[in-house]
Design a protein around this motif. Structure first.
Motif, PDB file in Angstrom:
ATOM      1  N   LYS A  46     -63.256   3.737   2.496  1.00 41.53           N
ATOM      2  CA  LYS A  46     -64.030   4.800   3.132  1.00 41.53           C
ATOM      3  C   LYS A  46     -63.474   5.072   4.529  1.00 41.53           C
ATOM      4  O   LYS A  46     -62.854   4.197   5.146  1.00 41.53           O
ATOM      5  CB  LYS A  46     -65.517   4.447   3.220  1.00 41.53           C
ATOM      6  CG  LYS A  46     -65.813   3.074   3.793  1.00 41.53           C
ATOM      7  CD  LYS A  46     -67.283   2.749   3.635  1.00 41.53           C
ATOM      8  CE  LYS A  46     -67.587   1.275   3.893  1.00 41.53           C
ATOM      9  NZ  LYS A  46     -67.017   0.370   2.865  1.00 41.53           N
ATOM     10  N   ILE A  48     -65.006   6.657   8.085  1.00 39.72           N
ATOM     11  CA  ILE A  48     -66.222   7.042   8.797  1.00 39.72           C
ATOM     12  C   ILE A  48     -65.831   7.499  10.197  1.00 39.72           C
ATOM     13  O   ILE A  48     -64.991   6.878  10.849  1.00 39.72           O
ATOM     14  CB  ILE A  48     -67.209   5.860   8.872  1.00 39.72           C
ATOM     15  CG1 ILE A  48     -67.638   5.456   7.464  1.00 39.72           C
ATOM     16  CG2 ILE A  48     -68.433   6.220   9.715  1.00 39.72           C
ATOM     17  CD1 ILE A  48     -68.449   4.174   7.410  1.00 39.72           C
ATOM     18  N   TYR A  71     -72.701   9.751  12.971  1.00 40.15           N
ATOM     19  CA  TYR A  71     -71.463   9.646  12.195  1.00 40.15           C
ATOM     20  C   TYR A  71     -71.442  10.626  11.027  1.00 40.15           C
ATOM     21  O   TYR A  71     -72.462  11.158  10.613  1.00 40.15           O
ATOM     22  CB  TYR A  71     -71.314   8.226  11.634  1.00 40.15           C
ATOM     23  CG  TYR A  71     -71.334   7.138  12.666  1.00 40.15           C
ATOM     24  CD1 TYR A  71     -70.169   6.696  13.282  1.00 40.15           C
ATOM     25  CD2 TYR A  71     -72.544   6.530  13.040  1.00 40.15           C
ATOM     26  CE1 TYR A  71     -70.189   5.679  14.228  1.00 40.15           C
ATOM     27  CE2 TYR A  71     -72.577   5.523  13.988  1.00 40.15           C
ATOM     28  CZ  TYR A  71     -71.392   5.098  14.579  1.00 40.15           C
ATOM     29  OH  TYR A  71     -71.426   4.107  15.518  1.00 40.15           O
ATOM     30  N   HIS A  73     -68.841  11.215   7.162  1.00 39.76           N
ATOM     31  CA  HIS A  73     -67.930  10.557   6.236  1.00 39.76           C
ATOM     32  C   HIS A  73     -66.831  11.515   5.797  1.00 39.76           C
ATOM     33  O   HIS A  73     -67.095  12.693   5.524  1.00 39.76           O
ATOM     34  CB  HIS A  73     -68.720  10.074   5.012  1.00 39.76           C
ATOM     35  CG  HIS A  73     -67.893   9.444   3.940  1.00 39.76           C
ATOM     36  ND1 HIS A  73     -67.641  10.048   2.730  1.00 39.76           N
ATOM     37  CD2 HIS A  73     -67.246   8.258   3.904  1.00 39.76           C
ATOM     38  CE1 HIS A  73     -66.881   9.261   1.994  1.00 39.76           C
ATOM     39  NE2 HIS A  73     -66.624   8.175   2.672  1.00 39.76           N
ATOM     40  N   LYS A  74     -65.601  11.025   5.768  1.00 38.04           N
ATOM     41  CA  LYS A  74     -64.486  11.794   5.215  1.00 38.04           C
ATOM     42  C   LYS A  74     -64.042  11.108   3.924  1.00 38.04           C
ATOM     43  O   LYS A  74     -63.717   9.910   3.937  1.00 38.04           O
ATOM     44  CB  LYS A  74     -63.301  11.831   6.200  1.00 38.04           C
ATOM     45  CG  LYS A  74     -63.574  12.637   7.460  1.00 38.04           C
ATOM     46  CD  LYS A  74     -62.457  12.485   8.477  1.00 38.04           C
ATOM     47  CE  LYS A  74     -61.256  13.375   8.217  1.00 38.04           C
ATOM     48  NZ  LYS A  74     -61.413  14.742   8.753  1.00 38.04           N
ATOM     49  N   SER A 142     -73.655  17.496   6.739  1.00 36.32           N
ATOM     50  CA  SER A 142     -72.822  16.477   6.107  1.00 36.32           C
ATOM     51  C   SER A 142     -71.381  16.498   6.595  1.00 36.32           C
ATOM     52  O   SER A 142     -70.696  15.487   6.541  1.00 36.32           O
ATOM     53  CB  SER A 142     -72.805  16.694   4.589  1.00 36.32           C
ATOM     54  OG  SER A 142     -72.083  17.883   4.250  1.00 36.32           O
ATOM     55  N   ASP A 208     -60.682  -0.321   5.608  1.00 39.28           N
ATOM     56  CA  ASP A 208     -61.576   0.776   5.967  1.00 39.28           C
ATOM     57  C   ASP A 208     -61.242   1.294   7.362  1.00 39.28           C
ATOM     58  O   ASP A 208     -60.765   0.554   8.223  1.00 39.28           O
ATOM     59  CB  ASP A 208     -63.039   0.332   5.920  1.00 39.28           C
ATOM     60  CG  ASP A 208     -63.577   0.268   4.502  1.00 39.28           C
ATOM     61  OD1 ASP A 208     -62.866   0.701   3.570  1.00 39.28           O
ATOM     62  OD2 ASP A 208     -64.709  -0.228   4.320  1.00 39.28           O
TER      63      ASP A 208
END
Length: 281
Positions: A46, A48, A71, A73-74, A142, A208
């Motif tokens: 992931k 972040i 934060y 998320h990509k 998002s 990560d």
């Protein structure tokens, strides 16, 4: 400081170390850096990213930082590498660079303190947290398509260990001209804080990636532009912007827009109404 890269060598994915102007594989094979086919230096489960962290960026937007970081998320499908092409989809025009430092996790981390966080970090690399602001009106919460579309997460060129993040200069160049010039010392929350904060409720695994925020002056780039992010001690990440081979489909989903939300974010301090309209919180 040791630096490790991942490249495609004779058809295989190989980890190499940097020795001068060459990359050296474990079996002794060597390739010149400028001839290497780079891959992202790590394979995260992931990615972040923190929304805002650099004070210059906050001052530019004339807003206040929250008491604690937020934060987004990509997805890993957004990953890209040094010398890779960043795709601006046909029909979109507000693609912004954001030069950043990326934190790479080295040990599984869960429920750790900021004082312990450094023990869980493998090293650092350079990132460009591109944003496709044409979709900001629908994905502002998002950031999924804004920050997660394909190719919008270049990392590299390598993973550097034993790097002290304090007082390091960060610069972004477009076609050779400096467009961002900041320092890690202007971050409100440092690398250890970010890792510990996320790890309270989300387990971080080796590889990560956490993106630590960008300084002021993120602006749109166009196909043909060459964008480079240079971080003191981490090297220079280079990418070029291209037009996508197909247009964004019009028979499904939200379409690219040019609202004030889009323009005010994409243009930053250049937005003509900055300081005239009430700031967005």
């Amino acid at each position: 400081m040791p630096e490790y890269r991942r490249i495609l060598l004779d058809g295989a994915v190989v980890q190499v170390t940097v020795e001068g102007e060459e990359l050296v594989a474990g079996d002794g094979r060597r390739v010149k850096i400028e001839e290497a086919h780079h891959l992202p230096p790590v394979v995260p489960s992931k990615v972040i990213a923190v929304h805002l962290n650099h004070r210059s960026r906050v001052d530019e937007f004339r807003i206040d930082l929250p008491d604690t970081p937020t934060y987004f998320h990509k997805p890993t499908s957004a990953l890209n590498a040094h010398q890779g092409a960043v795709v601006r989809p046909e029909g979109c025009k507000w693609l912004n660079y954001e030069g950043e430092v990326a934190i790479v996790i080295g040990r599984t981390a869960r429920n750790i303190s900021p004082a312990e966080a450094g023990e869980y970090i493998a090293g650092y690399t350079v990132a460009n947290d591109y944003g496709l602001h044409d979709f900001r009106d629908t994905d502002a919460g998002s950031m999924l398509r804004v920050k997660g579309s394909d190719t919008l997460c270049p990392l590299g060129p390598g993973l550097v260990t034993d790097w002290d993040f304090h007082g390091k200069r960060l610069r972004t160049y477009v076609n050779g001209e400096v467009v961002q010039d900041g320092s890690t010392d202007e971050m409100k929350w440092d690398m250890h804080y970010l890792v510990a904060d996320i790890a309270r409720t989300i387990t971080l695994y080796p590889g990560d990636v956490l993106l630590s925020g960008t300084p002021a002056n993120s602006r749109p780039v166009r196909p043909g532009d060459v964008v480079e992010v240079e971080v003191e001690g981490l090297g220079r990440l280079t990418n070029h912007v291209v037009t996508g081979p197909t247009s964004v489909r019009t028979d499904v989903g939200a379409q690219p827009t040019e609202s004030e939300e889009v323009l005010s974010t994409a243009l930053g301090g250049d937005w003509e109404f900055r300081g005239v309209r009430p700031p967005r919180r």
